[in-house]
Design a protein around this motif. Structure first.
Motif, PDB file in Angstrom:
ATOM      1  N   ASN A 187     -21.901  60.900 -55.847  1.00  0.00           N
ATOM      2  CA  ASN A 187     -20.988  60.656 -56.911  1.00  0.00           C
ATOM      3  C   ASN A 187     -19.514  60.259 -56.500  1.00  0.00           C
ATOM      4  O   ASN A 187     -19.048  61.186 -55.832  1.00  0.00           O
ATOM      5  N   LEU A 188     -19.101  59.114 -57.087  1.00  0.00           N
ATOM      6  CA  LEU A 188     -17.725  58.803 -56.769  1.00  0.00           C
ATOM      7  C   LEU A 188     -16.929  58.922 -57.954  1.00  0.00           C
ATOM      8  O   LEU A 188     -17.235  58.111 -58.878  1.00  0.00           O
ATOM      9  N   PHE A 198     -13.859  60.007 -64.738  1.00  0.00           N
ATOM     10  CA  PHE A 198     -14.906  58.904 -64.768  1.00  0.00           C
ATOM     11  C   PHE A 198     -15.623  58.824 -63.493  1.00  0.00           C
ATOM     12  O   PHE A 198     -14.830  58.690 -62.266  1.00  0.00           O
ATOM     13  N   VAL A 199     -16.793  58.766 -63.523  1.00  0.00           N
ATOM     14  CA  VAL A 199     -17.844  58.938 -62.379  1.00  0.00           C
ATOM     15  C   VAL A 199     -18.622  57.586 -62.238  1.00  0.00           C
ATOM     16  O   VAL A 199     -19.115  57.327 -63.420  1.00  0.00           O
ATOM     17  N   GLN A 200     -18.863  57.246 -60.842  1.00  0.00           N
ATOM     18  CA  GLN A 200     -19.814  56.292 -60.651  1.00  0.00           C
ATOM     19  C   GLN A 200     -20.678  56.937 -59.670  1.00  0.00           C
ATOM     20  O   GLN A 200     -20.357  57.413 -58.584  1.00  0.00           O
ATOM     21  N   ASP A 231     -26.747  51.795 -60.556  1.00  0.00           N
ATOM     22  CA  ASP A 231     -25.701  52.391 -60.632  1.00  0.00           C
ATOM     23  C   ASP A 231     -25.363  53.032 -62.058  1.00  0.00           C
ATOM     24  O   ASP A 231     -25.711  52.319 -62.960  1.00  0.00           O
ATOM     25  N   VAL A 232     -24.876  54.147 -61.720  1.00  0.00           N
ATOM     26  CA  VAL A 232     -24.498  54.671 -63.184  1.00  0.00           C
ATOM     27  C   VAL A 232     -23.164  55.189 -63.367  1.00  0.00           C
ATOM     28  O   VAL A 232     -22.276  55.776 -62.414  1.00  0.00           O
ATOM     29  N   PHE A 233     -22.498  54.913 -64.435  1.00  0.00           N
ATOM     30  CA  PHE A 233     -21.285  55.128 -64.664  1.00  0.00           C
ATOM     31  C   PHE A 233     -21.089  55.922 -66.217  1.00  0.00           C
ATOM     32  O   PHE A 233     -21.836  55.739 -67.245  1.00  0.00           O
ATOM     33  N   LYS A 234     -20.030  56.759 -66.123  1.00  0.00           N
ATOM     34  CA  LYS A 234     -20.022  57.974 -67.268  1.00  0.00           C
ATOM     35  C   LYS A 234     -18.862  58.650 -67.140  1.00  0.00           C
ATOM     36  O   LYS A 234     -17.977  58.612 -66.154  1.00  0.00           O
ATOM     37  N   PHE A 289      -9.246  52.522 -59.972  1.00  0.00           N
ATOM     38  CA  PHE A 289      -9.106  53.847 -59.939  1.00  0.00           C
ATOM     39  C   PHE A 289      -8.819  54.499 -58.887  1.00  0.00           C
ATOM     40  O   PHE A 289      -9.273  53.986 -57.516  1.00  0.00           O
ATOM     41  N   PRO A 290      -8.058  55.623 -58.532  1.00  0.00           N
ATOM     42  CA  PRO A 290      -7.653  56.098 -57.273  1.00  0.00           C
ATOM     43  C   PRO A 290      -8.918  56.901 -56.783  1.00  0.00           C
ATOM     44  O   PRO A 290      -9.456  57.584 -57.628  1.00  0.00           O
ATOM     45  N   THR A 291      -9.290  56.660 -55.600  1.00  0.00           N
ATOM     46  CA  THR A 291     -10.364  57.386 -55.125  1.00  0.00           C
ATOM     47  C   THR A 291     -10.299  57.622 -53.697  1.00  0.00           C
ATOM     48  O   THR A 291      -9.484  57.081 -52.875  1.00  0.00           O
ATOM     49  N   SER A 292     -10.955  58.758 -53.022  1.00  0.00           N
ATOM     50  CA  SER A 292     -10.874  58.930 -51.796  1.00  0.00           C
ATOM     51  C   SER A 292     -12.342  59.637 -51.446  1.00  0.00           C
ATOM     52  O   SER A 292     -12.955  60.397 -51.975  1.00  0.00           O
ATOM     53  N   PHE A 293     -12.827  58.989 -50.377  1.00  0.00           N
ATOM     54  CA  PHE A 293     -14.241  59.309 -49.802  1.00  0.00           C
ATOM     55  C   PHE A 293     -14.267  59.175 -48.500  1.00  0.00           C
ATOM     56  O   PHE A 293     -13.890  58.180 -47.822  1.00  0.00           O
TER      57      PHE A 293
END
Length: 391
Positions: free
Chosen positions: A155-156, A270-272, A191-194, A91-95
């Motif tokens: 939240n990622l 999609f959130v982790q 960890d929560v995934f949703k 998944f593309p992500t930026s933090f």
């Protein structure tokens, strides 16, 4: 008697719920990597082969079926591994999390191409760049040997303003749709995934994962660098660089999240939800199950390079004529006209089959579907280019 019946029913209910929980998230019985060309996990910790260099995930076994990730199918074939051909991408992500905790770390393999990683050979990532780079590097972003450790609670979201186009035919099949990782020492925190809608409301159900209950599939040898300092200095503390951590992998199906034919169009992100002790190498999705595209603003920081070549129907070119095309920054080629449009090759959908040996990135305008099409790969073929894509 009533007490016994109630206890028996309660025991049955607990067993039923436990069974559902176990089936809803699956630890692959085997994972395959490209460390030293080919690497296979073991269920017996005494038999683990510790990876010490780059290790991209090339396949895994769930339910007795081997699935390739699209990273290196040839390596699986060469080692006698039959597989169902799939394709997964991180998944593309930026933090960028501001934290001075000494446990907030960038982890890279102890060796890169055989070279020991230490203070001299340290990550070259700019302090202005996103640490999310380490959650999507490697082939298809599936490098198990680079990660961010002990990411502060947050939240990622994969990716902020990313919409997931879910393929409804994949909702009820048995093919894993999502892969998640934990590559450090897990705590008992969840960890929560949703999936969520555009407003952040959960679509379907969330999955709570306690990685400390998941058996490891292998070990990796790491070098650690402080993520919260600039530059990212080498961690010489006892128990860090030059030590191993267990590798854990889980897979999910879309149906595990309660995604159905009636609600899948509402699943926009999609959130982790990170526990504060999460050690993430990547979270990935099947490109057959969903497609990702961005609605991000363009990056305008930094110095753009001049465009060196151009074709113009306007009487100007060069440093003494409006500095064109150099004034058009960041391009390879500039085309300019105030009365002549740019026309690319046009073709009907049927005639696209007459293009022999198409290459990835080739473009045509499909006059049947009235869209600009780009050739993706042999599995996907030609696809309308009508949504922005992620980097």
């Amino acid at each position: 008697m009533i007490t016994k019946i109630l206890n028996r029913n309660a025991l049955f209910l607990m067993a039923f719920l436990s069974g559902c929980f176990l089936r809803s998230q699956i630890r692959p019985t085997t994972i395959y990597g490209d460390y030293n060309g080919y690497w296979i996990s073991q269920n017996n910790t005494a038999s683990f082969v510790t990876t010490q260099d780059t290790n991209n995930l090339i396949g895994f076994n769930v339910g007795g079926v081997n699935y390739s990730t699209g990273v290196n199918n040839a390596a699986l074939t060469a080692n006698g591994i039959g597989f169902t051909n799939e394709n997964y991408k991180a998944f593309p992500t930026s933090f960028n999390t501001v934290s001075t905790s000494t446990n907030f770390l960038i982890g890279i393999p102890r060796y890169v191409n055989g070279v020991l990683q230490n203070q001299t050979n340290r990550p070259s990532l700019s302090c202005d760049a996103s640490l999310g780079y380490y959650l999507r590097d490697g082939i298809n972003g599936l490098d198990l040997s680079t990660a961010v450790f002990n990411i502060p609670t947050q939240n990622l979201t994969f990716f902020v303003n990313v919409l997931a186009d879910i393929n409804p035919t994949c909702i009820d099949d048995n093919t894993p749709d999502i892969i998640v990782t934990q590559v450090g020492a897990p705590s008992t925190n969840f960890d929560v995934f949703k999936f969520t809608d555009i407003n952040g409301n959960t679509v379907g159900v969330q999955k709570d994962v306690n990685f400390s209950t998941v058996a490891p599939s292998g070990t990796a040898l790491w070098s650690f660098y402080f993520a919260g300092t600039c530059p990212h200095n080498y961690n010489t503390g006892a128990g860090f660089s030059g030590t191993t951590r267990d590798v854990r992998v889980l897979t999910f199906k879309l149906s595990d999240f309660g995604i159905t034919l009636s609600n899948y169009t509402s699943a926009q992100k999609f959130v982790q939800v990170l526990s504060g002790d999460s050690d993430v190498a990547f979270s990935a999705y099947s490109t057959n199950s969903m497609s990702m595209y961005c609605l991000e603003n363009a990056v305008t920081a930094g110095t753009a390079l001049d465009t060196k070549a151009g074709i113009s129907s306007i009487a100007r070119a060069g440093a003494n004529a409006d500095n064109w095309p150099m004034v058009r920054k960041g391009g390879f080629l500039a085309l300019e006209s105030n009365k002549k449009p740019f026309v690319i090759t046009r073709s009907t959908t049927a005639n696209l089959a007459n293009i022999t040996n198409p290459v990835e990135g080739m473009m045509v305008y499909d006059t049947t579907e009235n869209c600009l099409k780009i050739y993706v790969n042999s599995a996907t073929g030609w696809k309308c280019f009508n949504k922005k894509t992620c980097p």
